[in-house]
Enzyme design. Sequence first.
Site, PDB file in Angstrom:
ATOM      1  N   ASP A 169       0.617  -1.173  -0.132  1.00  0.00           N
ATOM      2  CA  ASP A 169      -0.067   0.079  -0.047  1.00  0.00           C
ATOM      3  C   ASP A 169       0.699   1.400  -0.145  1.00  0.00           C
ATOM      4  O   ASP A 169       2.188   1.253   0.216  1.00  0.00           O
ATOM      5  CB  ASP A 169      -0.821   0.025   1.282  1.00  0.00           C
ATOM      6  CG  ASP A 169      -1.874   1.190   1.253  1.00  0.00           C
ATOM      7  OD1 ASP A 169      -2.168   1.614   0.132  1.00  0.00           O
ATOM      8  OD2 ASP A 169      -2.694   1.264   2.177  1.00  0.00           O
ATOM      9  N   HIS A 170       0.323   2.498  -0.241  1.00  0.00           N
ATOM     10  CA  HIS A 170       0.966   3.555  -0.172  1.00  0.00           C
ATOM     11  C   HIS A 170       0.419   4.276   1.207  1.00  0.00           C
ATOM     12  O   HIS A 170      -0.865   4.400   1.414  1.00  0.00           O
ATOM     13  CB  HIS A 170       0.610   4.796  -1.397  1.00  0.00           C
ATOM     14  CG  HIS A 170       1.202   4.426  -2.536  1.00  0.00           C
ATOM     15  ND1 HIS A 170       0.818   4.404  -3.967  1.00  0.00           N
ATOM     16  CD2 HIS A 170       2.542   3.637  -2.683  1.00  0.00           C
ATOM     17  CE1 HIS A 170       1.672   3.795  -4.794  1.00  0.00           C
ATOM     18  NE2 HIS A 170       2.662   3.531  -4.013  1.00  0.00           N
ATOM     19  N   TYR A 185      -5.062   4.316   0.392  1.00  0.00           N
ATOM     20  CA  TYR A 185      -5.961   3.356  -0.075  1.00  0.00           C
ATOM     21  C   TYR A 185      -5.664   2.724  -1.390  1.00  0.00           C
ATOM     22  O   TYR A 185      -6.408   2.721  -2.333  1.00  0.00           O
ATOM     23  CB  TYR A 185      -7.401   4.055  -0.284  1.00  0.00           C
ATOM     24  CG  TYR A 185      -7.761   4.944   0.967  1.00  0.00           C
ATOM     25  CD1 TYR A 185      -7.624   4.506   2.328  1.00  0.00           C
ATOM     26  CD2 TYR A 185      -8.294   6.237   1.073  1.00  0.00           C
ATOM     27  CE1 TYR A 185      -7.918   5.225   3.394  1.00  0.00           C
ATOM     28  CE2 TYR A 185      -8.923   6.835   2.140  1.00  0.00           C
ATOM     29  CZ  TYR A 185      -8.530   6.163   3.148  1.00  0.00           C
ATOM     30  OH  TYR A 185      -8.911   7.044   4.401  1.00  0.00           O
ATOM     31  N   HIS A 186      -4.458   2.220  -1.456  1.00  0.00           N
ATOM     32  CA  HIS A 186      -3.970   1.665  -2.642  1.00  0.00           C
ATOM     33  C   HIS A 186      -3.327   0.218  -2.346  1.00  0.00           C
ATOM     34  O   HIS A 186      -2.323   0.008  -2.793  1.00  0.00           O
ATOM     35  CB  HIS A 186      -2.584   2.583  -3.217  1.00  0.00           C
ATOM     36  CG  HIS A 186      -3.004   3.912  -3.604  1.00  0.00           C
ATOM     37  ND1 HIS A 186      -2.001   4.711  -3.782  1.00  0.00           N
ATOM     38  CD2 HIS A 186      -4.260   4.256  -3.869  1.00  0.00           C
ATOM     39  CE1 HIS A 186      -2.674   5.965  -4.049  1.00  0.00           C
ATOM     40  NE2 HIS A 186      -4.073   5.837  -4.077  1.00  0.00           N
ATOM     41  N   PRO A 187      -4.307  -0.482  -1.892  1.00  0.00           N
ATOM     42  CA  PRO A 187      -3.769  -2.129  -1.464  1.00  0.00           C
ATOM     43  C   PRO A 187      -3.680  -2.845  -2.806  1.00  0.00           C
ATOM     44  O   PRO A 187      -4.593  -2.851  -3.660  1.00  0.00           O
ATOM     45  CB  PRO A 187      -4.990  -2.560  -0.637  1.00  0.00           C
ATOM     46  CG  PRO A 187      -6.043  -1.730  -0.856  1.00  0.00           C
ATOM     47  CD  PRO A 187      -5.417  -0.512  -1.360  1.00  0.00           C
TER      48      PRO A 187
END
Length: 552
Positions: free
Chosen positions: A293-294, A467-469
């Site tokens: 994630d980020h 919110y980049h899983p």
Amino acid sequence: MQADFVIVGAGSAGCAMAYRLAEAGSSVIVIEHGGTDVGPFIQMPAALSYPMNMKRYDWGFSSEPEPHLNNRRLACPRGKVIGGSSSINGMVYVRGHAMDFDHWAEQGADGWAYADVLPYYKRLESWHDGGHGGDPAWRGTDGPLHVSRGPRKNPLYQAFVNAGRQAGYEATDDYNGEKQEGFGPMEQTVWEGRRWSAANAYLRPALKRENCELINGLAQRIVIEEGRATGVEIRRGGRVEIVTARREVVLAASSINSPKLLMLSGIGPAAHLAEHGIEIAANRPGVGQNLQDHLELYLQMAASQPITLYKHWNLISKAMIGAQWLFTKTGMGASNQFESTAFIRSQPGVPYPDIQYHFLPIAVRYDGKVAAEGHGFQAHVGPMRSPSRGAVSLASNDPAAAPKIFFNYMSTEEDWVDFRRCIRLTREIFAQDAFKPFVKSEIQPGQAVQTDDELDAFIKEHAESAYHPCGTCRMGRADDPNAVVDPEARVIGVDGLRVADSSIFPRITNGNLNAPSIMVGEKVSDHLLGRDPLARSNDVPWVHPAWATSQR
């Protein structure tokens, strides 16, 4: 209840595949547990903070306690609605850097280098530059997904770009074109004042065809017979039913739900499945692993002039903005307000950008809460390629139960070095002459926070997911024991089953993940149809002169 292809998930990749498969004449059933995306909370771009905080539209996932972030549980929104996360996200459009995809190919994702994926980006786009620059030769102009730019009327947007150049960084007219690196305008999936989600771009046109159908239900497991996926078991209306696939089943249920469904179906780490009494169909240790994630921080400044969006942060102004948007699809409601951005390298020797910025002319959180009363602005900043890895695992064998999500954020010393550097570099940018007419003081972290220990304490308490899983069904060669799918997205060890969403990313890309997720759907649709991939591109992207002669 049967079709050539059964797709689980009406999200970014699932909608794209439904469109392309139906366009080619194949029959398609799309299974989606979420409901309609009709309504202003989703369709009005400026209302983006609402849908991701509403149980109606979001699965409501959160991480396990993260030991390196004061044991906080971080939110992990995923769209439970038509359009999936493209219906609740920030509408930011980022392809990723060319070297991201070259790295995918180096890691065993043959056929997914930048030269391979660029034609698919062009195929999916209808690009509108709004007169702000950029070379159309790098972009698509007649695809289903409209990509636009905000009006950038607020002077703070240009001040951010000017400050970056004054600090010694590159500028770019189009970070999605030849040159990602630099400061410039940000792009958004907004068209004619509306959120242009994957549902609007792909699914609605697909459903107008007689050969595409949408079914509302909870996918519980993949039906596997003699080593082949033959359908999907769903629950709807209190009944369990089987949706049969004559050709293939495709999981496009997100990097959280796709590995969960594989494990519930007996595909995953054998020991973990045995713990939950699940019969093993294929022992794939990589299922659920490689979670990435980020993380990001908000560096917030108090403004010395009343020119920020805070002047609209009251019920009367919000009502007026909403009314204007409702009747005309114009005005402040027609933009996500993320209209300037930057991709920079954190230090000499880094081959390509490893820090991303989202600039916003208000000091506010994603949940819609302002950090401080009064005018302010902020930069969302975070490293792009954290070495930390987590996992998605089953909490039980109940299909209705949420899985365990453990990101293992900030688990390496490199993470801490990178984040401290992000804060210090951002402070340098805000200290440039371009911001001097606008800066009053620093809201957070605050000038008292300076030492490594003080910065680390701030990071532990305030770092949030972007919110980049992704990465939980990693793509690689068939002989890679940790790969879950091969380079055509076929699940290794099970026939007739593919995964096509952000879970197949070998490594997270530079920037937001909606664009590469749609690209995955576009490319995998050609694999499903047995077509030759689009011809590789000969375009060579810009790289920093120090790396221009390095091998790619």
